[in-house]
Write an enzyme that holds these catalytic residues in place. Structure first.
Site, PDB file in Angstrom:
ATOM      1  N   ARG A  96       0.640   3.785  -3.268  1.00 41.47           N
ATOM      2  CA  ARG A  96      -0.022   5.054  -2.976  1.00 41.47           C
ATOM      3  C   ARG A  96       0.978   6.186  -2.738  1.00 41.47           C
ATOM      4  O   ARG A  96       0.833   7.265  -3.308  1.00 41.47           O
ATOM      5  CB  ARG A  96      -0.936   4.908  -1.759  1.00 41.47           C
ATOM      6  CG  ARG A  96      -2.010   3.844  -1.911  1.00 41.47           C
ATOM      7  CD  ARG A  96      -3.036   3.914  -0.796  1.00 41.47           C
ATOM      8  NE  ARG A  96      -3.805   2.672  -0.690  1.00 41.47           N
ATOM      9  CZ  ARG A  96      -5.057   2.608  -0.294  1.00 41.47           C
ATOM     10  NH1 ARG A  96      -5.709   3.698   0.044  1.00 41.47           N
ATOM     11  NH2 ARG A  96      -5.681   1.446  -0.204  1.00 41.47           N
TER      12      ARG A  96
ATOM     13  N   THR B 236      -1.027   0.542 -10.252  1.00 44.34           N
ATOM     14  CA  THR B 236      -2.319  -0.017  -9.851  1.00 44.34           C
ATOM     15  C   THR B 236      -3.108   0.918  -8.940  1.00 44.34           C
ATOM     16  O   THR B 236      -4.234   0.614  -8.570  1.00 44.34           O
ATOM     17  CB  THR B 236      -2.134  -1.402  -9.198  1.00 44.34           C
ATOM     18  OG1 THR B 236      -3.375  -2.094  -9.162  1.00 44.34           O
ATOM     19  CG2 THR B 236      -1.564  -1.268  -7.786  1.00 44.34           C
TER      20      THR B 236
ATOM     21  N   ASP C  67      -5.071 -10.204  -8.036  1.00 39.65           N
ATOM     22  CA  ASP C  67      -5.463  -9.397  -9.189  1.00 39.65           C
ATOM     23  C   ASP C  67      -4.324  -8.665  -9.883  1.00 39.65           C
ATOM     24  O   ASP C  67      -4.069  -8.836 -11.079  1.00 39.65           O
ATOM     25  CB  ASP C  67      -6.571  -8.414  -8.790  1.00 39.65           C
ATOM     26  CG  ASP C  67      -6.245  -7.609  -7.526  1.00 39.65           C
ATOM     27  OD1 ASP C  67      -5.229  -7.891  -6.869  1.00 39.65           O
ATOM     28  OD2 ASP C  67      -7.031  -6.701  -7.201  1.00 39.65           O
TER      29      ASP C  67
ATOM     30  N   GLU D 270       0.830  -1.212   0.000  1.00 40.71           N
ATOM     31  CA  GLU D 270       0.000   0.000   0.000  1.00 40.71           C
ATOM     32  C   GLU D 270       0.864   1.263   0.000  1.00 40.71           C
ATOM     33  O   GLU D 270       0.531   2.246  -0.671  1.00 40.71           O
ATOM     34  CB  GLU D 270      -0.940  -0.005   1.211  1.00 40.71           C
ATOM     35  CG  GLU D 270      -1.933  -1.157   1.248  1.00 40.71           C
ATOM     36  CD  GLU D 270      -3.008  -1.070   0.167  1.00 40.71           C
ATOM     37  OE1 GLU D 270      -3.048  -0.063  -0.575  1.00 40.71           O
ATOM     38  OE2 GLU D 270      -3.806  -2.021   0.070  1.00 40.71           O
TER      39      GLU D 270
END
Length: 544
Positions: free
Chosen positions: A180, A533, A309, A176
């Site tokens: 991000r 992503t 994914d 994360e």
């Protein structure tokens, strides 16, 4: 269920015609009005006509303005005879402006109640912390730049310069934080050229490196960026496959910019090991990998949803980022897409929607996460870059399915997970379990709509995105500022707000909607950039 159709007429009532019982007979109305008109003198009739004429002139601007508003509103949908007006410049302006307004409203809530903190809680007018690093602000930096919101960008930049520090005794999630924070800072550096963001990216990147100090070189999930230590989750020594294989774009780019090879070397080692591991099914990978021995665990379960994914997404995007030279990445991607076709692809009943299910020890489950709706966009991106044309055909079919996951819900918003009916005699294609009815403001469907529109110019994708934005505004917008995730997409009367605005709503969802509605192919050209992503654009490397 489709949303109720909008009324295409205006009702006007004239009041003040005396008391008494209401008689709506047409014959009575005609006779009564004519009788009263004939009873007036010629002078009275002339005065009334002049008065009506003056009133008509005076009200003309207001009437035309009202009609203009109605016309603008109706322009967001296809006309009844199938003619689509979405592509007109006027409508594009309305759509782009609507996304900017949505961002400003979300930003207002964040600025008023959560400034400098990770996430807004819009209902309680407070905030929540994940890492304590201003996550929403960093995630939104490049969105503000792309949307042209320079004032908001400058106030955020001031905070980054003065307040953002990574010298904190705090555990962060490697994945994360990479997608991000590192991704957001690198992207903003490339868009603005401001070295402030590159310096911050170098700082966080170096602090994440202890995660790779494992026996297998498969990274731990958690890093203490202040102490320089790393560890797996408390309950397992496994990392998820998606997390360890979806940090490559960012660390590769950090090496290219800094000329320090250790970042790229660390993430390349992960891909090298995953490439040769046993336990795959036609290129499909299990969801977990052990950080001690580097082997897949919980084998036999295959999904394109949570925990797997973005592995598939980053196979293709690394290949594109590196100039289409790394053949192992391409081979793994192409094999995985064939694995999807052979093992996970089915059609629903009664309408034959193509969907991607899951496989558990040989048993097929018609379960599909909203997260899987990244796949139409990824398939389309691959086809655009020269991969088989049938990838685009499949992208279009899956795009239709992902949109149906929205419009078949009473709120017009997709749940987190759906199950597709496959048995004959089904009356509806999609079922949703009680525990799966939440919507987190996720971006995957509008992300894919952006790619499909950019490559096909089919206006229906814009129309679909516009409806989704309208439903976000209708069911998730909080009046005091911000948007909230909701618990129940099946209940339009009370969707049960969750009091949380994820950072990806600003970082991804609104960004992809803006790009969907823009006709400027050079606004983040897909010949020059590849999105990570978390929707942070990073440059495709020059061929030299």
């Amino acid at each position: 269920m489709h949303p109720p159709s909008r009324q295409d007429y205006i009702s006007i009532n004239f009041a003040g015609q005396g008391s008494g019982s209401y008689n709506n007979s047409k014959q009575w109305r005609r006779q009564s009005c004519w009788r009263k008109w004939k009873q007036l003198s010629r002078l009275q009739r002339s005065l009334i006509l002049v008065l009506l004429f003056i009133c008509g002139i005076a009200s003309y601007p207001a009437v035309t303005e009202q009609l203009r508003v109605i016309d603008t509103d109706q322009a967001t949908e296809s006309t009844k005879d199938g003619e689509n007006k979405e592509g007109s410049p006027a409508n594009q302006k309305v759509q782009l402006s609507a996304v900017q307004e949505a961002f400003r409203h979300a930003w207002k809530g964040y600025k008023d109640f959560a400034w400098g903190h990770d996430e807004l809680r819009p209902l309680s007018k407070s905030y929540s912390e994940w890492f304590g690093l201003g996550l929403t602000l960093i995630d939104a930096l490049d969105t503000m730049w792309i949307l042209g919101l320079k004032e908001e960008f400058e106030e955020a930049k001031t905070w980054v310069a003065a307040e953002l520090t990574f010298n904190k005794n705090v555990d962060v999630n490697l994945f994360e934080s990479t997608i991000r924070i590192l991704g957001g800072l690198l992207s903003t550096y490339h868009l603005t050229g401001d070295t402030l963001f590159l310096d911050k990216a170098k700082d966080i990147g170096s602090r994440l490196m202890p995660a790779f100090n494992t026996p297998s070189k498969i990274p731990y999930s958690d890093v203490n960026i202040g102490k320089g230590t790393a560890h797996p989750p408390r309950w397992t020594s496994d990392s998820t496959v998606a997390e360890v294989t979806s940090i490559q774009l960012e660390f590769r780019e950090l090496s290219r910019l800094t000329q320090e090879p250790q970042y790229q070397a660390a993430v390349a080692e992960v891909m090298k090991q995953v490439h040769k591991l046993d336990g795959k099914l036609d290129g499909l990978v299990p969801m977990f990998i052990n950080t001690n021995n580097g082997q897949f665990t919980h084998q036999g379960i295959y999904t394109l949803g949570a925990r797997a994914d973005s592995y598939y997404e980053y196979l293709l995007k690394q290949w594109i980022q590196g100039g289409k030279k790394e053949n192992e990445l391409l081979e793994d991607y192409l094999q995985a897409i064939e694995g999807v076709k052979n093992n996970l692809l089915q059609k629903s009943s009664p309408n034959g929607l193509t969907f991607v299910g899951e496989l558990s020890h040989g048993q097929f489950s018609p379960k599909m996460d909203h997260l899987v709706c990244f796949l139409p966009g990824t398939l389309a991106l691959g086809a655009y870059n020269g991969l088989p044309a049938d990838h685009m055909d499949l992208a279009k079919q899956l795009m239709e399915t992902c949109y149906q996951m929205y419009i078949q819900m009473e709120t017009g918003l997709s749940p987190e997970i759906v199950h597709f009916n496959m048995h004959q005699g089904s009356t509806r294609d999609i079922e949703v379990k009680l525990a799966d009815r939440h919507n987190l403001l996720r971006p995957e469907t509008v992300e894919s709509l952006f790619y499909l529109y950019r490559f096909t110019k089919d206006q229906k994708y814009r129309e679909w995105g516009w409806r989704i934005l309208q439903n976000f505004n209708k069911y998730t917008k909080v009046s005091s500022g911000g948007y909230t995730s909701i618990n129940n997409v099946r209940d339009p009367d009370y969707p049960s707000p969750r009091d949380k605005m994820e950072s990806f709503f600003l970082g991804e969802t609104l960004k992809y909607l803006y790009l969907l509605f823009s006709d400027d192919p050079n606004l983040i050209s897909l010949d020059q950039y590849v999105f990570n992503t978390e929707a942070h654009p990073l440059p495709i490397w020059p061929s030299n």
